[in-house]
Design an enzyme around this catalytic site. Sequence first.
Site, PDB file in Angstrom:
ATOM      1  N   GLU A 185      -3.813  14.862   2.834  1.00 44.54           N
ATOM      2  CA  GLU A 185      -4.309  13.980   1.777  1.00 44.54           C
ATOM      3  C   GLU A 185      -4.758  14.760   0.545  1.00 44.54           C
ATOM      4  OE1 GLU A 185      -3.739  10.972   2.054  1.00 44.54           O
ATOM      5  OE2 GLU A 185      -3.288  10.904   4.199  1.00 44.54           O
ATOM      6  N   HIS A 188      -6.500   0.365   5.681  1.00 46.18           N
ATOM      7  CA  HIS A 188      -6.463   1.314   6.801  1.00 46.18           C
ATOM      8  C   HIS A 188      -7.027   0.752   8.101  1.00 46.18           C
ATOM      9  CE1 HIS A 188      -6.060   3.447   3.056  1.00 46.18           C
ATOM     10  NE2 HIS A 188      -5.516   4.460   3.685  1.00 46.18           N
ATOM     11  N   HIS A 215       0.845  -1.206   0.000  1.00 45.46           N
ATOM     12  CA  HIS A 215       0.000   0.000   0.000  1.00 45.46           C
ATOM     13  C   HIS A 215       0.877   1.252   0.000  1.00 45.46           C
ATOM     14  CE1 HIS A 215      -3.874   2.015   0.468  1.00 45.46           C
ATOM     15  NE2 HIS A 215      -3.168   2.927   1.112  1.00 45.46           N
ATOM     16  N   ALA A 216       0.612   2.144  -0.943  1.00 44.44           N
ATOM     17  CA  ALA A 216       1.486   3.309  -1.141  1.00 44.44           C
ATOM     18  C   ALA A 216       1.543   4.190   0.108  1.00 44.44           C
ATOM     19  CB  ALA A 216       0.987   4.128  -2.319  1.00 44.44           C
ATOM     20  N   HIS A 242       2.407  14.518  -0.243  1.00 40.20           N
ATOM     21  CA  HIS A 242       2.781  14.294   1.160  1.00 40.20           C
ATOM     22  C   HIS A 242       4.235  14.727   1.396  1.00 40.20           C
ATOM     23  CE1 HIS A 242      -0.819  12.295   2.501  1.00 40.20           C
ATOM     24  NE2 HIS A 242      -0.677  11.243   1.717  1.00 40.20           N
ATOM     25  N   TYR A 272      -9.702  11.289   4.301  1.00 42.12           N
ATOM     26  CA  TYR A 272      -9.853  11.210   2.841  1.00 42.12           C
ATOM     27  C   TYR A 272     -11.188  11.802   2.394  1.00 42.12           C
ATOM     28  CZ  TYR A 272      -5.986   7.931   3.442  1.00 42.12           C
ATOM     29  OH  TYR A 272      -4.791   7.342   3.781  1.00 42.12           O
ATOM     30  N   HIS A 304      -0.296  12.045  -5.574  1.00 40.23           N
ATOM     31  CA  HIS A 304      -0.827  12.052  -4.203  1.00 40.23           C
ATOM     32  C   HIS A 304       0.325  11.902  -3.194  1.00 40.23           C
ATOM     33  CE1 HIS A 304      -3.701  11.018  -0.934  1.00 40.23           C
ATOM     34  NE2 HIS A 304      -2.698  10.257  -0.524  1.00 40.23           N
ATOM     35  N   GLU A 305       1.163  10.920  -3.419  1.00 40.70           N
ATOM     36  CA  GLU A 305       2.259  10.648  -2.478  1.00 40.70           C
ATOM     37  C   GLU A 305       3.295  11.776  -2.481  1.00 40.70           C
ATOM     38  OE1 GLU A 305       1.953   8.426  -0.315  1.00 40.70           O
ATOM     39  OE2 GLU A 305       0.265   7.408  -1.229  1.00 40.70           O
TER      40      GLU A 305
END
Length: 602
Positions: free
Chosen positions: A401, A501, A343-344, A377, A511, A373-374
């Site tokens: 997020e 999660h 999971h990323a 972060h 999210y 998305h990552e």
Amino acid sequence: MKPRLIILSALLTACSPSETPAPSDISGPPTVAEARAFMEAVEAERTELREVAARTGWLAQTHITVDTKLLAGEADKVYALATVDAASRSTRFSELDLDPDLQRKFDALRLASTQPPPNDEALAGEASQLDQELRSIYGTGTYCQGDECRTLGALSDVMAYSRDPQELRDAWAGWRTVSPPMRPLYTRQVELLNQGAQDLGFDDLSDLWRSNYDMSPAEFSADMERQWELVKPLYTALQCHVRASLTEQYGVDVVGEDGTIPAHLLGNMWAQTWSNVYDLVAPEEVAASYDMNELIQANFPDAESMFKTGEAFFVSLGLDELPDTFWERSQFTRPRDRQVVCHASAWDINTNRDVRIKMCTKRNAEDFTTIHHELGHNYYQMAYAHQPQLFRGSANDGFHEALGDTISLSITPAYLVQLGLLEQEPPAEEDLAYLLKLGLDKIAFLPFALVVDKWRWQVFSGELTEADYNAGWWKLRQQYQGVSAPVARSEADFDPGAKYHVPAGTPYARYFLAHIQQFQFHKALCDAIGHDGPLTRCTIFNQPEAGERLQQMMAMGSSQPWQDAMEVMTGQRELDASAVVDYFAPLKTWLDEQNQGRQCGW
Ligand code: X8Z
Ligand code: ZN
């Protein structure tokens, strides 16, 4: 101190009492100066322990073994115990009149751990090892038939691309054979973490999780519900059209007649995003002239090149290039020779720009979006690295997020032309195709996000007990998403555990917030750069003015109430789902036309 020494010293701390002053050491009434010194010591200790926990955590997730789990669990325990211990000792200062900055740190300390163990060495150790075990069951899970075992990655490909309902049902149910062993572990974890939350003065873990939004937990729940009511008509229209299209494809025998959609037909293992069934729900008049999966396959030879293009977007906004260590230390693809948590996730190991991404990237459209998305972060983490330890976070967890997703909303056809992936921008008639594709992900996601945490809030508060875990899950899935289980379920199953999660203990309301905030951010940035016309055609690529705005907001970290950060970004102080409704308004009109004469709802 050299990292090696830090690690040693932190592991030794596991056996020795905390160095911050204990109340019993101190005579006389508490003072503001003492509170300040206490907080300084806490922040210093946390900085050190967090780095060790991050390094061992990275190791455990990129190379799952008995030993890495043990070490990561140990480091995590030390860090979590130090947090809850400091928080409980900080009550000594609760009657003092502190300046807002210092007071905010004390408040943040109480909320710092989303998985707070009881303040007890043995119970905290148990909680940390449970956490490692749950993650590892998920990370190493496979579905085997005879000698052939399939990972989540392989099963997800079936969910995305197969159109054979039998094969889809098998992959769907197959992945859910991984989670039943989690059930007793999860039940115990809930017990321990609820006790941890109560030790910190909360009613339970739900109360703690919902207290992190600069408003009361009840106000937060009410706001979520209010936002949901705003987007519900849009979702109901989408669900109705998708259901009708799937019935055309698969027939009433497969889809059923109760108004819900069986969860295996939506192109995603959890039915949380639906764009993989775009071809089944888009009539010819809204067909897109290009296929993003094909563009990715044709233009990116490997995962790293996709990351480079992602980085270039951020750099075009005036942000820094990623440090060399990012490229050296990240995990971009699934290693062949060891087990990892696929999971990323994005990591900041320390404040010295040691940021990394761990992903098992596939060359497809979904992962191209996830890369942005990552990276969002990581850019956020670097932007607030200068803040004091307890303010190194986003304004609220939704902001973290939303950041990279906001960038993804700028992956428009016009941007693809600039990248050289498309020759020319498609005509305006294709805007609807773009909107439908995006809506299948963004609108469909909203009720799913609600379900995941509504379920946990019920579990943590005791409203839902172990005897009804699975039934409670499907009741919410049915109620909010209008989605049903394709195979009979019972309490021998533990379907919430099949979603990352839940075993990982990561809150999910973030999210939901992000899927609203990103549309507020996108609109605000497009306004700021003077974009004219539909927001679907706005890209902030190459617009440093937009980058400055983002940077200013990110650099605040969590030092101010999130409403202040929202104001910096958008001029608004509230979460506002009308940004979603407005963005998708042309799609809603189209869906309503399609749905005429259909029986909608469930
Ligand atoms: O977990 C994630 C990211 C890491 S924070 C890959 N997401 C949620 C999910 O996959 O369920 C991104 C969107 C929702
Ligand atoms: Zn994320």
